[in-house]
Design a protein around this motif. Structure first.
Motif, PDB file in Angstrom:
ATOM      1  N   VAL A 102       0.450   4.829  -8.339  1.00  0.00           N
ATOM      2  CA  VAL A 102      -0.342   3.754  -8.963  1.00  0.00           C
ATOM      3  C   VAL A 102       0.503   2.953  -9.935  1.00  0.00           C
ATOM      4  O   VAL A 102       0.323   1.733 -10.089  1.00  0.00           O
ATOM      5  CB  VAL A 102      -1.573   4.359  -9.673  1.00  0.00           C
ATOM      6  CG1 VAL A 102      -2.262   3.311 -10.538  1.00  0.00           C
ATOM      7  CG2 VAL A 102      -2.556   4.928  -8.658  1.00  0.00           C
ATOM      8  N   ARG A 137      -0.318  -6.204   3.832  1.00  0.00           N
ATOM      9  CA  ARG A 137       0.411  -5.367   2.883  1.00  0.00           C
ATOM     10  C   ARG A 137       1.618  -4.700   3.542  1.00  0.00           C
ATOM     11  O   ARG A 137       1.575  -4.307   4.706  1.00  0.00           O
ATOM     12  CB  ARG A 137      -0.486  -4.264   2.333  1.00  0.00           C
ATOM     13  CG  ARG A 137      -1.560  -4.705   1.355  1.00  0.00           C
ATOM     14  CD  ARG A 137      -2.284  -3.477   0.846  1.00  0.00           C
ATOM     15  NE  ARG A 137      -3.276  -3.791  -0.162  1.00  0.00           N
ATOM     16  CZ  ARG A 137      -4.561  -4.021   0.102  1.00  0.00           C
ATOM     17  NH1 ARG A 137      -4.988  -3.988   1.355  1.00  0.00           N
ATOM     18  NH2 ARG A 137      -5.408  -4.298  -0.875  1.00  0.00           N
ATOM     19  N   ALA A 162       0.849  -1.188   0.000  1.00  0.00           N
ATOM     20  CA  ALA A 162       0.000   0.000   0.000  1.00  0.00           C
ATOM     21  C   ALA A 162       0.885   1.238   0.000  1.00  0.00           C
ATOM     22  O   ALA A 162       1.758   1.382   0.853  1.00  0.00           O
ATOM     23  CB  ALA A 162      -0.912   0.001   1.227  1.00  0.00           C
ATOM     24  N   ASP A 195      -0.842  -2.177  -4.831  1.00  0.00           N
ATOM     25  CA  ASP A 195      -2.232  -2.485  -5.179  1.00  0.00           C
ATOM     26  C   ASP A 195      -3.233  -1.621  -4.408  1.00  0.00           C
ATOM     27  O   ASP A 195      -4.436  -1.831  -4.499  1.00  0.00           O
ATOM     28  CB  ASP A 195      -2.535  -3.963  -4.949  1.00  0.00           C
ATOM     29  CG  ASP A 195      -2.291  -4.403  -3.513  1.00  0.00           C
ATOM     30  OD1 ASP A 195      -1.969  -3.545  -2.662  1.00  0.00           O
ATOM     31  OD2 ASP A 195      -2.407  -5.615  -3.229  1.00  0.00           O
ATOM     32  N   LEU A 196      -2.734  -0.654  -3.651  1.00  0.00           N
ATOM     33  CA  LEU A 196      -3.600   0.276  -2.940  1.00  0.00           C
ATOM     34  C   LEU A 196      -2.834   1.588  -2.770  1.00  0.00           C
ATOM     35  O   LEU A 196      -1.707   1.596  -2.286  1.00  0.00           O
ATOM     36  CB  LEU A 196      -3.991  -0.277  -1.565  1.00  0.00           C
ATOM     37  CG  LEU A 196      -4.732   0.689  -0.625  1.00  0.00           C
ATOM     38  CD1 LEU A 196      -6.098   1.056  -1.201  1.00  0.00           C
ATOM     39  CD2 LEU A 196      -4.891   0.078   0.767  1.00  0.00           C
ATOM     40  N   ALA A 249      -5.246   1.154   5.920  1.00  0.00           N
ATOM     41  CA  ALA A 249      -4.707   0.106   5.052  1.00  0.00           C
ATOM     42  C   ALA A 249      -4.899  -1.274   5.668  1.00  0.00           C
ATOM     43  O   ALA A 249      -5.210  -2.241   4.968  1.00  0.00           O
ATOM     44  CB  ALA A 249      -3.228   0.371   4.782  1.00  0.00           C
ATOM     45  N   LEU A 267      -3.284   5.177  -0.951  1.00  0.00           N
ATOM     46  CA  LEU A 267      -4.090   5.811   0.089  1.00  0.00           C
ATOM     47  C   LEU A 267      -3.480   7.165   0.433  1.00  0.00           C
ATOM     48  O   LEU A 267      -2.298   7.254   0.765  1.00  0.00           O
ATOM     49  CB  LEU A 267      -4.137   4.909   1.320  1.00  0.00           C
ATOM     50  CG  LEU A 267      -5.190   5.195   2.387  1.00  0.00           C
ATOM     51  CD1 LEU A 267      -5.536   3.915   3.130  1.00  0.00           C
ATOM     52  CD2 LEU A 267      -4.710   6.243   3.389  1.00  0.00           C
ATOM     53  N   ALA A 276      -6.982   7.518  -5.876  1.00  0.00           N
ATOM     54  CA  ALA A 276      -6.562   7.164  -4.522  1.00  0.00           C
ATOM     55  C   ALA A 276      -7.753   7.016  -3.594  1.00  0.00           C
ATOM     56  O   ALA A 276      -8.804   7.654  -3.785  1.00  0.00           O
ATOM     57  CB  ALA A 276      -5.612   8.222  -3.964  1.00  0.00           C
ATOM     58  N   VAL A 277      -7.588   6.184  -2.585  1.00  0.00           N
ATOM     59  CA  VAL A 277      -8.504   6.170  -1.449  1.00  0.00           C
ATOM     60  C   VAL A 277      -8.069   7.311  -0.532  1.00  0.00           C
ATOM     61  O   VAL A 277      -6.883   7.462  -0.243  1.00  0.00           O
ATOM     62  CB  VAL A 277      -8.434   4.825  -0.694  1.00  0.00           C
ATOM     63  CG1 VAL A 277      -9.294   4.861   0.555  1.00  0.00           C
ATOM     64  CG2 VAL A 277      -8.850   3.687  -1.614  1.00  0.00           C
ATOM     65  N   ARG A 279      -8.223  -2.758   5.097  1.00  0.00           N
ATOM     66  CA  ARG A 279      -8.445  -3.199   3.724  1.00  0.00           C
ATOM     67  C   ARG A 279      -7.614  -4.422   3.354  1.00  0.00           C
ATOM     68  O   ARG A 279      -7.695  -4.905   2.225  1.00  0.00           O
ATOM     69  CB  ARG A 279      -8.148  -2.051   2.747  1.00  0.00           C
ATOM     70  CG  ARG A 279      -9.187  -0.943   2.810  1.00  0.00           C
ATOM     71  CD  ARG A 279      -8.813   0.232   1.940  1.00  0.00           C
ATOM     72  NE  ARG A 279      -9.937   1.152   1.790  1.00  0.00           N
ATOM     73  CZ  ARG A 279     -10.793   1.153   0.774  1.00  0.00           C
ATOM     74  NH1 ARG A 279     -10.635   0.286  -0.219  1.00  0.00           N
ATOM     75  NH2 ARG A 279     -11.794   2.000   0.723  1.00  0.00           N
ATOM     76  N   ASP A 280      -6.809  -4.922   4.268  1.00  0.00           N
ATOM     77  CA  ASP A 280      -6.024  -6.122   4.003  1.00  0.00           C
ATOM     78  C   ASP A 280      -6.921  -7.346   3.932  1.00  0.00           C
ATOM     79  O   ASP A 280      -7.893  -7.472   4.695  1.00  0.00           O
ATOM     80  CB  ASP A 280      -4.970  -6.332   5.098  1.00  0.00           C
ATOM     81  CG  ASP A 280      -3.759  -5.428   4.912  1.00  0.00           C
ATOM     82  OD1 ASP A 280      -3.602  -4.870   3.813  1.00  0.00           O
ATOM     83  OD2 ASP A 280      -2.981  -5.277   5.872  1.00  0.00           O
TER      84      ASP A 280
END
Length: 292
Positions: A67, A128, A47, A73-74, A117, A76, A95-96, A120-121
């Motif tokens: 990105v 991550r 992340a 893959d994330l 983060a 933030l 982005a988040v 969201r794992d």
């Protein structure tokens, strides 16, 4: 061109029937047993955690560059109380975004981003890794790409970016940080206050609570080393000094030096409590509670 499936060689071949065309026609087709199919090995993602305050001019470019980093893959963005449209531009760029209603500082923003983060794992795969970036990097954020495989491929637990050609950073605060790290590990980093770094979740948790102000980076390195984990510096194609240079004003240099000394002193005390706790057969947190 589509990427090659790395698990293609794990498919189980169907057994061949006896020789002869008739036998081939009569022989029923077998499907591979589910127990014989080799499941793909879960991989650790990364992340990109971007801290931004009033970075409307560069945040979109920073997000797009993050990105594009392989393994990320994330992305933030923690908007630390910006007064401009940083959060809107970051969100539109992919982005988040989470936002502090008022500025709380870089350390608090990183803690917030790491917590989001973690939520969201995927529990089915390793947590991550965290790639910590600054919102002002812009397109240069892509230069941090070498840090990710250094961590996800288990070369080290924390990779620190060497920027501006990888030269040896100067300044009183840098010298104090370098001396403390060398004393703790017999390793002398070139840029001990570099803010661009990638680390595993395990390494990050060893750094909590994060030191405040300019003491954040040297304290993270000391915490990771004290935990018996590994740190390395990796040259990255980033032109800026990555917050590792000397503050421009005399009051700024004084504040920076104060933050670094406070962080080093607190880590020495923490390590002393850890050593005492081990001698007494208790953990670090318990030893700290008894001290308090």
């Amino acid at each position: 061109m589509a990427a090659r499936n790395r698990y293609a060689e794990s498919v189980v071949a169907t057994p061949q029937p006896p020789d002869g065309d008739a036998a081939r026609k009569r022989a029923p087709r077998r499907r591979p047993s589910a127990s014989r199919i080799v499941a793909p090995t879960p991989e650790q993602g990364c992340a990109a955690l971007i801290v931004a305050h009033d970075q409307a001019r560069r945040i979109a470019a920073t997000v797009r560059a993050a990105v594009a980093i392989p393994g990320v893959d994330l992305v933030l963005v923690v908007d630390d109380g910006s007064t401009d449209n940083t959060q809107d531009l970051a969100r539109k760029s992919g982005a988040v975004v989470v936002r502090h209603p008022h500025p709380r500082g870089r350390s608090a923003a990183i803690e917030t981003g790491a917590a989001v983060a973690a939520m969201r794992d995927d529990p089915a795969v390793p947590p991550r890794a965290l790639l910590i970036l600054d919102g002002r990097l812009g397109n240069q954020a892509i230069g941090a790409a070498p840090l990710v495989p250094a961590v996800t491929e288990k070369v080290c637990d924390m990779a620190v970016a060497l920027t501006a050609g990888g030269g040896r950073a100067l300044g009183l605060s840098t010298k104090a940080s370098r001396k403390a790290i060398k004393k703790a590990s017999n390793w002398e980093p070139r840029q001990p206050m570099s803010s661009i770094r990638c680390l595993t979740r395990e390494a990050f948790e060893q750094c909590l609570p994060l030191a405040r102000g300019s003491g954040l980076e040297p304290a993270m390195t000391l915490d990771v080393l004290h935990a018996g984990l590994t740190v390395t510096e990796v040259e990255c194609e980033i032109a800026g000094n990555s917050r590792s240079g000397v503050a421009r004003t005399a009051p700024g240099r004084a504040n920076q030096y104060r933050d670094v000394l406070m962080a080093i002193g607190s880590r020495r005390m923490r390590q002393g409590l850890t050593d005492t706790g081990r001698a007494m057969g208790v953990g670090r947190s318990q030893a700290q509670e008894e001290h308090e």
